[in-house]
Design a protein around this motif. Structure first.
Motif, short mmCIF file in Angstrom:
data_model
loop_
_atom_site.label_atom_id
_atom_site.label_comp_id
_atom_site.label_asym_id
_atom_site.label_seq_id
_atom_site.Cartn_x
_atom_site.Cartn_y
_atom_site.Cartn_z
N ILE A 133 4.71 2.14 1.36
CA ILE A 133 5.92 1.32 1.46
C ILE A 133 6.54 1.13 0.09
CG2 ILE A 133 6.79 -0.96 2.10
CD1 ILE A 133 4.54 -1.04 4.23
N GLU A 134 5.71 0.88 -0.92
CA GLU A 134 6.22 0.67 -2.28
C GLU A 134 6.87 1.93 -2.84
OE1 GLU A 134 7.16 -1.67 -5.54
OE2 GLU A 134 6.49 -2.18 -3.53
N MET A 135 6.29 3.10 -2.55
CA MET A 135 6.86 4.35 -3.04
C MET A 135 8.24 4.60 -2.43
SD MET A 135 3.59 6.96 -3.20
CE MET A 135 4.42 8.22 -4.18
N VAL A 136 8.41 4.24 -1.16
CA VAL A 136 9.72 4.38 -0.53
C VAL A 136 10.71 3.41 -1.15
CG1 VAL A 136 11.03 4.19 1.62
CG2 VAL A 136 8.76 5.24 1.64
N ARG A 137 10.27 2.16 -1.36
CA ARG A 137 11.16 1.16 -1.96
C ARG A 137 11.65 1.60 -3.34
NH1 ARG A 137 11.56 -3.59 0.69
NH2 ARG A 137 9.83 -4.27 2.02
N ARG A 138 10.74 2.18 -4.13
CA ARG A 138 11.08 2.59 -5.49
C ARG A 138 11.73 3.99 -5.52
NH1 ARG A 138 8.96 -0.49 -9.55
NH2 ARG A 138 7.50 -2.12 -8.91
N GLU A 139 11.93 4.58 -4.34
CA GLU A 139 12.55 5.90 -4.20
C GLU A 139 11.76 7.00 -4.91
OE1 GLU A 139 16.74 5.97 -4.91
OE2 GLU A 139 17.07 4.02 -4.01
N ARG A 140 10.45 6.84 -4.94
CA ARG A 140 9.59 7.91 -5.47
C ARG A 140 9.36 8.98 -4.41
NH1 ARG A 140 4.23 5.60 -7.74
NH2 ARG A 140 3.94 7.83 -8.09
N VAL A 141 9.50 8.62 -3.14
CA VAL A 141 9.46 9.57 -2.03
C VAL A 141 10.61 9.24 -1.10
CG1 VAL A 141 6.95 9.93 -2.15
CG2 VAL A 141 7.88 8.13 -0.67
N GLU A 142 11.07 10.25 -0.35
CA GLU A 142 12.16 10.02 0.60
C GLU A 142 11.66 9.43 1.91
OE1 GLU A 142 15.72 12.64 0.75
OE2 GLU A 142 14.32 14.11 -0.08
N LEU A 143 10.46 9.85 2.32
CA LEU A 143 9.91 9.42 3.60
C LEU A 143 8.51 8.84 3.40
CD1 LEU A 143 10.76 12.36 6.03
CD2 LEU A 143 11.68 10.05 6.14
N GLY A 144 8.19 7.84 4.19
CA GLY A 144 6.84 7.31 4.23
C GLY A 144 6.35 7.27 5.66
N ILE A 145 5.04 7.42 5.84
CA ILE A 145 4.44 7.31 7.18
C ILE A 145 3.40 6.21 7.09
CG2 ILE A 145 3.24 8.49 9.04
CD1 ILE A 145 4.25 11.13 7.74
N ALA A 146 3.65 5.11 7.79
CA ALA A 146 2.79 3.94 7.64
C ALA A 146 2.96 3.03 8.85
CB ALA A 146 3.14 3.19 6.35
N PHE A 147 2.20 1.92 8.84
CA PHE A 147 2.39 0.89 9.86
C PHE A 147 3.75 0.22 9.64
CE2 PHE A 147 -2.39 0.62 9.30
CZ PHE A 147 -2.66 1.42 10.39
N ALA A 148 4.29 -0.34 10.71
CA ALA A 148 5.57 -1.04 10.60
C ALA A 148 5.46 -2.12 9.53
CB ALA A 148 5.93 -1.66 11.94
N PRO A 149 6.33 -2.10 8.53
CA PRO A 149 6.22 -3.08 7.44
C PRO A 149 6.55 -4.48 7.92
CG PRO A 149 8.21 -1.76 7.20
CD PRO A 149 7.43 -1.15 8.32
N GLU A 150 5.89 -5.46 7.30
CA GLU A 150 6.14 -6.85 7.67
C GLU A 150 7.52 -7.30 7.23
OE1 GLU A 150 1.81 -8.91 7.47
OE2 GLU A 150 2.51 -7.99 5.60
N ALA A 151 7.95 -6.84 6.05
CA ALA A 151 9.29 -7.15 5.54
C ALA A 151 10.08 -5.86 5.48
CB ALA A 151 9.19 -7.78 4.15
N THR A 152 11.15 -5.78 6.26
CA THR A 152 11.91 -4.54 6.36
C THR A 152 13.18 -4.55 5.51
OG1 THR A 152 13.03 -5.38 8.32
CG2 THR A 152 11.06 -4.04 8.68
N ASP A 153 13.35 -5.56 4.66
CA ASP A 153 14.57 -5.62 3.85
C ASP A 153 14.69 -4.36 2.99
OD1 ASP A 153 12.20 -7.03 2.76
OD2 ASP A 153 13.38 -7.06 0.90
N GLY A 154 15.81 -3.68 3.14
CA GLY A 154 16.06 -2.46 2.38
C GLY A 154 15.39 -1.23 2.94
N LEU A 155 14.65 -1.37 4.05
CA LEU A 155 13.93 -0.24 4.62
C LEU A 155 14.38 0.02 6.06
CD1 LEU A 155 10.28 -1.05 3.46
CD2 LEU A 155 11.88 0.55 2.40
#
Length: 300
Positions: A133-155
């Motif tokens: 989730i953090e890598m997606v937020r920081r735009e280090r990767v374009e896509l992430g595969i994970a559990f649904a994030p608790e805070a979706t702001d910006g995602l």
């Protein structure tokens, strides 16, 4: 200085004829003359010497010929590479995936993607859920595969499937012979859990608390592989997403369905809400959506 102007100049310089250059470029002579004049005006002086009988180059024109060839070659190469990116003939995409997904479900999806787009390079960062989730937020990767994030702001989150928790027990335990287990039966044993701030741990605590079930932890570890090995050795029991079943079996533990209550969670694609995916990333996302389905736990 524009690409159009350079192409026009080079055509005249190579043919030393406005007539033949017009034929090559499919331009009228007035249009070609205006294009050459525009180039000369932008550079500050004449590049061609025109007479009624012949066309020749000035010294500045001769100096421009190899530069124009190189610039146009670079432009054509860049144009072609970008075209290949947009048509998925070439490209690169980076994704983050939690290890349980990266090990178990991602390889088959990447095989399907590779079959369709063999020249797209994919870089996989297999990191814990929170880091995805953090890598997606920081735009280090374009896509992430994970559990649904608790805070979706910006995602943005696109569900792939709903996973459920399963019990993990030692193969020597009497519980290993059961068809399924209740949480009450499981929590009668010493529990081995992931350490906070693991999202798996927080999800379990929240869901069980809503059922008035207290999660009493005897042992903690940061790695799922360590949890599986500790269970296999007989130190206690655990509960993990069914996505981790192959990993738990490989470590020597047994997995059984858990009920009373059944706890599920969404696994899906995470992307940056304000960033448009590249063509390659969008294609990979579409392959993942169409090929990935809920895992079927192996038989114990």
């Amino acid at each position: 200085m524009t690409v159009k102007q350079l192409r026009a100049f080079l055509a005249v310089a190579q043919t030393l004829s406005f007539t033949r250059a017009c034929e090559r470029l499919h331009l009228s002579q007035p249009a070609l003359s205006l294009t050459i004049k525009g180039l000369e005006d932008s550079l500050g002086g004449p590049l061609l010497i025109r007479s009624t009988r012949r066309v020749s180059l000035t010294s500045e024109g001769e100096a421009l010929v190899p530069l124009a060839k190189r610039l146009l070659a670079d432009w054509d190469n860049t144009e072609e590479r970008l075209r290949q990116h947009f048509t998925l003939e070439l490209g690169r995409v980076a994704i983050g995936a939690m290890p349980s997904f990266a090990c178990n479900l991602l390889p088959d999806a990447l095989m399907a993607f590779r079959a369709r787009f063999p020249r797209i390079n994919v870089t996989v960062h297999d990191v814990i859920n929170e880091d995805v989730i953090e890598m997606v937020r920081r735009e280090r990767v374009e896509l992430g595969i994970a559990f649904a994030p608790e805070a979706t702001d910006g995602l943005a989150f696109t569900p792939l499937f709903s996973d459920r928790f399963v019990a993990v027990v030692p193969p020597s335990s009497p519980l290993a012979n059961e068809a399924s287990l209740s949480w009450t039966a499981l929590l009668d044993q010493d529990l081995i859990a992931l350490q906070r701030p693991s999202m798996v741990r927080r999800l379990l605590e929240q869901e069980l608390a809503s059922q008035d079930i207290v999660l009493s932890v005897s042992f903690e570890s940061h790695q799922l592989s360590t949890v599986g090995r500790m269970v296999a050795s007989g130190l206690g029991v655990s509960a993990v997403p069914s996505l981790c079943t192959p990993q738990m079996h490989a470590l020597g533990a047994r997995c059984l369905p858990l009920d009373g209550p059944v706890i599920t969670h969404e696994v899906g694609l995470i992307s940056h809400q304000d960033r448009k995916l590249s063509v390659a990333a969008q294609a990979l996302a579409e392959v993942l959506v169409t090929t990935v389905s809920a895992p079927v736990p192996d038989s114990p």
